[in-house]
Every structure is written in C-alpha cells, then in structure tokens.
Motif scaffolding. Sequence first.
Motif, mmCIF file in Angstrom:
data_model
loop_
_atom_site.group_PDB
_atom_site.id
_atom_site.type_symbol
_atom_site.label_atom_id
_atom_site.label_comp_id
_atom_site.label_asym_id
_atom_site.label_seq_id
_atom_site.Cartn_x
_atom_site.Cartn_y
_atom_site.Cartn_z
ATOM 1 N N UNK A 1 47.385 37.241 31.592
ATOM 2 C CA UNK A 1 48.057 36.458 32.621
ATOM 3 C C UNK A 1 47.883 34.965 32.342
ATOM 4 N N UNK A 2 46.650 34.574 31.963
ATOM 5 C CA UNK A 2 46.387 33.166 31.656
ATOM 6 C C UNK A 2 47.259 32.686 30.496
ATOM 7 N N UNK A 3 47.429 33.531 29.485
ATOM 8 C CA UNK A 3 48.287 33.173 28.356
ATOM 9 C C UNK A 3 49.729 32.987 28.806
ATOM 10 N N UNK A 4 50.195 33.877 29.664
ATOM 11 C CA UNK A 4 51.570 33.769 30.158
ATOM 12 C C UNK A 4 51.737 32.501 30.988
ATOM 13 N N UNK A 5 50.750 32.187 31.835
ATOM 14 C CA UNK A 5 50.847 30.984 32.651
ATOM 15 C C UNK A 5 50.858 29.734 31.782
ATOM 16 N N UNK A 6 50.118 29.768 30.679
ATOM 17 C CA UNK A 6 50.151 28.646 29.742
ATOM 18 C C UNK A 6 51.555 28.465 29.177
ATOM 19 N N UNK A 7 52.185 29.562 28.839
ATOM 20 C CA UNK A 7 53.539 29.502 28.286
ATOM 21 C C UNK A 7 54.529 28.991 29.331
ATOM 22 N N UNK A 8 54.376 29.458 30.571
ATOM 23 C CA UNK A 8 55.262 29.002 31.642
ATOM 24 C C UNK A 8 55.092 27.505 31.866
ATOM 25 N N UNK A 9 53.845 27.042 31.830
ATOM 26 C CA UNK A 9 53.555 25.639 32.101
ATOM 27 C C UNK A 9 54.072 24.727 30.988
ATOM 28 N N UNK A 10 53.978 25.197 29.753
ATOM 29 C CA UNK A 10 54.337 24.337 28.618
ATOM 30 C C UNK A 10 55.771 24.508 28.136
ATOM 31 N N UNK A 11 56.422 25.627 28.497
ATOM 32 C CA UNK A 11 57.764 25.913 27.964
ATOM 33 C C UNK A 11 58.763 24.791 28.216
ATOM 34 N N UNK A 12 58.860 24.235 29.422
ATOM 35 C CA UNK A 12 59.871 23.190 29.639
ATOM 36 C C UNK A 12 59.705 21.968 28.750
ATOM 37 N N UNK A 13 58.501 21.764 28.196
ATOM 38 C CA UNK A 13 58.249 20.570 27.382
ATOM 39 C C UNK A 13 58.255 20.858 25.882
ATOM 40 N N UNK A 14 58.439 22.108 25.509
ATOM 41 C CA UNK A 14 58.380 22.456 24.091
ATOM 42 C C UNK A 14 59.758 22.319 23.436
ATOM 43 N N UNK A 15 59.788 21.929 22.169
ATOM 44 C CA UNK A 15 61.082 21.760 21.479
ATOM 45 C C UNK A 15 61.808 23.079 21.240
ATOM 46 N N UNK A 16 61.082 24.192 21.285
ATOM 47 C CA UNK A 16 61.718 25.485 21.032
ATOM 48 C C UNK A 16 62.064 26.239 22.312
ATOM 49 N N UNK A 17 62.059 25.544 23.453
ATOM 50 C CA UNK A 17 62.326 26.221 24.716
ATOM 51 C C UNK A 17 63.699 26.890 24.732
ATOM 52 N N UNK A 18 64.690 26.240 24.094
ATOM 53 C CA UNK A 18 66.038 26.816 24.083
ATOM 54 C C UNK A 18 66.092 28.101 23.261
ATOM 55 N N UNK A 19 65.308 28.147 22.184
ATOM 56 C CA UNK A 19 65.266 29.360 21.369
ATOM 57 C C UNK A 19 64.656 30.519 22.148
ATOM 58 N N UNK A 20 63.579 30.247 22.885
ATOM 59 C CA UNK A 20 62.940 31.291 23.693
ATOM 60 C C UNK A 20 63.875 31.750 24.799
ATOM 61 N N UNK A 21 64.508 30.789 25.465
ATOM 62 C CA UNK A 21 65.439 31.131 26.538
ATOM 63 C C UNK A 21 66.601 31.962 25.996
ATOM 64 N N UNK A 22 67.077 31.603 24.802
ATOM 65 C CA UNK A 22 68.199 32.347 24.213
ATOM 66 C C UNK A 22 67.794 33.772 23.868
#
Length: 440
Positions: free
Chosen positions: A384-405
């Motif tokens: 859960x902690x790992x997932x929350x880290x990803x949720x928290x950092x995803x909007x600021x990461x350069x690959x967010x569009x790739x993950x969303x896609x």
Amino acid sequence: MNSTAHSTPHTPHTPHTPNTAAPTAAKTVLISGASVAGPALALWLHRYGFTPTVVERAPELRSGGYKVDIRGTAIEVCRRMGILDEIRARSTDMRGGSYVDDRGRTIGELSAEIFGGRVEDDDEIMRGELARILHERTRDDVEYLFDDSIATLDEDPDGVTVTFESGTARRFDLVVGADGLHSHTRRLVFGEEKRFKRHLGAYVSIFTAPNHLGLDRWETYHALPGKLVCVYSSAGETDAKNLFVFSSPEELPYHHRDITAQRRHLTEAFTGDGWEIPRLLGHAAEADDLYFDSISLIEMDRWSKGRVVLLGDAAHCSSPASGQGTGLALTGAYVLAGELARAGGDHRVAFARYEAHMRPGVERNQRMAEGFVKEMTVGSRWKIALRMFMVRTLPRTPWKNLIARKIRDEIQAAANAVPLVDYRTPLRSSAPAPRSTVAS
C-alpha cells in the motif's frame, strides 16, 4: 419440459443449429429483470416488432446502485438506442479523486481520466439513473409486471408456459433471464448457482449516506491491508455513495436477501479500523439501499437451453471489479435482439449467433476482473505504501502519460472486446454462427 430444477452436469457446448424444421417465428418474449439488461432488450425487441413483457420482483423500479461506466462499444449502442444525450445530461461529472491516510490527510490526487482510464467519448452515470432512462423510454410500449416473479417454466415445442408467483399463468414464445448474478431464471433452467459461480476472494458493499466530507464530484479512497473504502459524491447529489471492499478467500455464510447478516459481515470486516470508517459503518446500519455481495464471476458453457436464454450478469457476470458489467449488458441486449430480428424469430439460430459473438469479449472482461480485484485488496502495508508513493509522485513524473495510457489502453481494449454489429445490413452468409460484420 418442466424446468423447475435441473442438476445434471453440462458438457461443453458449441452453438449450432439443428437440422430439423425451423420453429414458428417467436414474437412474445418474457424478460425477467428490470434493471439495465432487461429494459434495454425490451427497447430493441419492440423496435424489431416483438412483444416484450418485463417482470420484476421489486415492487417498483430500483433506484439505488453505484456509478457505472459507459464506454467502448456501449457508447455506440446507447447512441443507436437514442439515449446517449440523456446519459450525457445525467453524467456523474467526476473531477478526480484522492487517497487519504488514517488521519484524513491527502496522500495524493489523480484526475478522473487517470482514475477511470477514460477516453474522450466515455461517460459515467449512476446505475439508478440509467435504469430510469431505460424505463422511461420503454414504459409506453412494453408491459411491466412489478412485484412479481417467475415461479415455474414449462416448455413445449411451441412455447413456454410461465406460472408467476402471483398465481397467474401465461404463454410466451421465449423467456430471457436478465435477473443478475443470483438469477432465479438460471436456477430454474440450468441448476443451482454454485455450479456456475466462481468467488474471486472479496466482497463489496455499497450504500448511501450523508455527505459529511463535503465532496463535490470527487472520490476519496482509504486503503488498508486487504481492504478499500471509497466515498464520493457525483454531480447533482447532496448525499454520498460509500464503497467498502474486503478480501475473504472463503465465501461467507448468508442468503443474498438477508440484509441483517450482510450488515453483520460488513461490520465485522471493518471493526477497529480508523479514518471515517466507524461513522460510515453507523450509516450502513441505517441505510435502506445497502448492497452487499461477493465479487464473483458466472461461468457457463452455454447461455441458452431450448426457448430460454440468459443475458447480462445472469449469463456471464464479470463482477464489479471489471467495471464492464453495464457495458456488456447493454451490448448483449443489442446483439440478442438484433440476432432474433435477423433470424426472423428463429430462436435456435439467434441464440447460437448471440453467444458466439458475445463470448470472446465476455471472457476477456472476466480475465481483467480477476486482476483488478487483486488491485482493490492489496494485502500488505508495504505494498500500500508503494502504491501511495506512486500516486503521490505520478502527477510530477515525466512518464505519467505513458502510465496513464497503459491503464487506459487495457480498459479500452476490454470495453471494445465485443465488436459492433450493424443489424441494419443483411447477413452475407446463411451459416448459423458467422463472424459478425463490424460497423464502420
């Protein structure tokens, strides 16, 4: 044939058309279930010149339920039904969602597009609103029998004699079970539910409560080991919907209509947990629209027997974990009615084509549900902690569009897994179960 009970096992079934003479063209169709699949089928059958009747156990239209996705093939089906503009007008209009910790502090936020894996045409509506739209579109043309249900089915070569719980008996050419995961029609004709139901290891509960978090078209999630809680309020709603999911490898002992036992199981699963959960459980104890059920699949080797056919969750429940149950119900209704019209009312040909066309897409969505239910009930705090880290950092990461896609592409592939047939064009082949032509 008396179909009040069947317990013999079924062998794998390949749709086919017998070599005997075609039966008299079916015109009258009894549909059990007035949620989404049943009224959608009734709408199409009426347009094709059939005479549908819908019977519903509830005394009136069921208004509760969760928000449901309309995407992929179902978008065009709704457009052809003439209800897409009404769906747009009653959209949930969700803006996004956030995860919070035990103290209610926001861990991270994501847009509705990322949360839902949406593309431009996708939409979302409350299940009760969709049911209301379908009922409003059909009530002047379709007979509805509320507060009644099928008691027995007796099939003969020319039709089906249906005895209702009210004591009346009527004749129909065909019977359709569109009565959900716990289909009574399926039990009467194919046998007990346990033969077809596969538990995916979790339970879900949904109910309405006051919007004390002040949410506005926003979802708030709180994750615990093996559990997930979501509270949201959609456009035009003053209350909030609450979703509780918890893992349970074994099926719990209760009847699906025993609300007292359902409240008890829900409370026992979340007693001692923090955040807003104690207050929400208090609301669950008073909610008059509480829904509680296992997250399960219905897997059958055939969806029809004689003049009886199953539709939607009754035939192939993909569970709430797939997010595609409503889309499959709408698409299945379109295909079943279209095949009956194309076959001139010959149910043997139509049922075979309907199943052959729908089954590959259904199975793809069921496989997706198996993966998603595990994502809903992450089993350890470090995951859960790992997932929350990803949720928290995803909007600021350069690959967010790739993950969303990647998320979006998987969901869209499932939403379009049943190709769209154009029943306005003639069938090129006389084979009973041809590959369907995809509309341009």
